[in-house]
Design a protein around this motif. Sequence first.
Motif, mmCIF file in Angstrom:
data_model
loop_
_atom_site.group_PDB
_atom_site.id
_atom_site.type_symbol
_atom_site.label_atom_id
_atom_site.label_comp_id
_atom_site.label_asym_id
_atom_site.label_seq_id
_atom_site.Cartn_x
_atom_site.Cartn_y
_atom_site.Cartn_z
ATOM 1 N N TRP A 150 -47.255 5.042 -56.201
ATOM 2 C CA TRP A 150 -47.740 3.811 -56.846
ATOM 3 C C TRP A 150 -47.992 2.713 -55.818
ATOM 4 N N ASP A 151 -47.063 2.542 -54.889
ATOM 5 C CA ASP A 151 -47.197 1.496 -53.880
ATOM 6 C C ASP A 151 -48.400 1.740 -52.973
ATOM 7 N N GLN A 152 -48.623 2.997 -52.588
ATOM 8 C CA GLN A 152 -49.754 3.312 -51.718
ATOM 9 C C GLN A 152 -51.080 3.044 -52.428
ATOM 10 N N ASP A 175 -59.071 4.727 -59.223
ATOM 11 C CA ASP A 175 -60.110 5.324 -58.378
ATOM 12 C C ASP A 175 -59.552 5.759 -57.026
ATOM 13 N N VAL A 176 -58.615 4.986 -56.484
ATOM 14 C CA VAL A 176 -57.979 5.345 -55.214
ATOM 15 C C VAL A 176 -57.178 6.629 -55.374
ATOM 16 N N ALA A 177 -56.404 6.721 -56.461
ATOM 17 C CA ALA A 177 -55.603 7.928 -56.695
ATOM 18 C C ALA A 177 -56.501 9.157 -56.818
ATOM 19 N N ALA A 178 -57.589 9.035 -57.561
ATOM 20 C CA ALA A 178 -58.508 10.162 -57.720
ATOM 21 C C ALA A 178 -59.153 10.534 -56.388
ATOM 22 N N LEU A 181 -56.563 12.609 -54.394
ATOM 23 C CA LEU A 181 -56.295 13.912 -55.008
ATOM 24 C C LEU A 181 -57.474 14.865 -54.850
ATOM 25 N N LEU A 182 -58.677 14.313 -54.798
ATOM 26 C CA LEU A 182 -59.873 15.137 -54.614
ATOM 27 C C LEU A 182 -60.255 15.290 -53.144
ATOM 28 N N ASN A 183 -59.438 14.703 -52.240
ATOM 29 C CA ASN A 183 -59.676 14.778 -50.800
ATOM 30 C C ASN A 183 -61.062 14.251 -50.432
ATOM 31 N N GLN A 184 -61.414 13.136 -51.046
ATOM 32 C CA GLN A 184 -62.683 12.490 -50.755
ATOM 33 C C GLN A 184 -62.444 11.263 -49.877
ATOM 34 N N THR A 185 -63.526 10.636 -49.443
ATOM 35 C CA THR A 185 -63.403 9.408 -48.660
ATOM 36 C C THR A 185 -63.568 8.212 -49.582
ATOM 37 N N MET A 186 -63.082 7.066 -49.096
ATOM 38 C CA MET A 186 -63.246 5.837 -49.859
ATOM 39 C C MET A 186 -64.731 5.495 -50.013
#
Length: 237
Positions: A150-152, A175-178, A181-186
């Motif tokens: 949660w903090d991250q 969106d950050v969590a997804a 988890l999907l090993n995508q970039t920001m």
Amino acid sequence: MAVWQLPFDQVRAELAVVLSIPEGAAEQLIVHASSLVRLLPKTLGAMEGGELGWEFAVVIAEETELLRSIGVADTSVESFEHTLLGKAEGSTLRGFKDKARRLRERLYPETIPERTLRAYSDRRVQVSRASDGMSWLSLYAPAPTIEAVWDQCTLIAAAAQGPHEGRTLTQLRADVAATFLLNQTMDENHIYRPPTTSGNADMNTGSGEIGVGSDVDSGGGSADSTNRQHFRQCLTR
């Protein structure tokens, strides 16, 4: 063949079908019902007399089973059951659960590690389908792990907020969590740090991309390396 002669797995599967519940829930139902019939006659009698609801009986079954698992004498378990029946009267289910837990931990503190181990073994990820093309993803894990996740997510979502960003902190956090988890970039998910005028290449590129610094491969690098870089930048921002 009588029902009681059937293999347990078959009984569990058939019960799950009849009640339209998962097999895990059916198994718990069988275990609790068996405990009430064989080991908790007072609790069963209170249910039959309309003095106790099923959910309350489940609490008593789970708490007393924990005592038996660590070798507490039957007479002590029966006394504990009697005390819980008294505390159930006039209590809400939530309140009764708290009372039962506090009583067990006070009288039998040795059950606390056992309870923690059982909870740890039950860690899991679950998906719940929702409407309008949405779903819920639930992660049940040790409290320190969940708090750190949660903090991250909050840290990164907060770093992306600014006049350029129309999403709320709650939406960004999801969106950050997804993204991770999907090993995508920001960048793939349009999550950017607010652009600065300082020209600090260590913190931002000209486009204000989160996690893309001067020490990352100019070819873009992997999502994993980009996200690790972003963590470093957020923590030293």
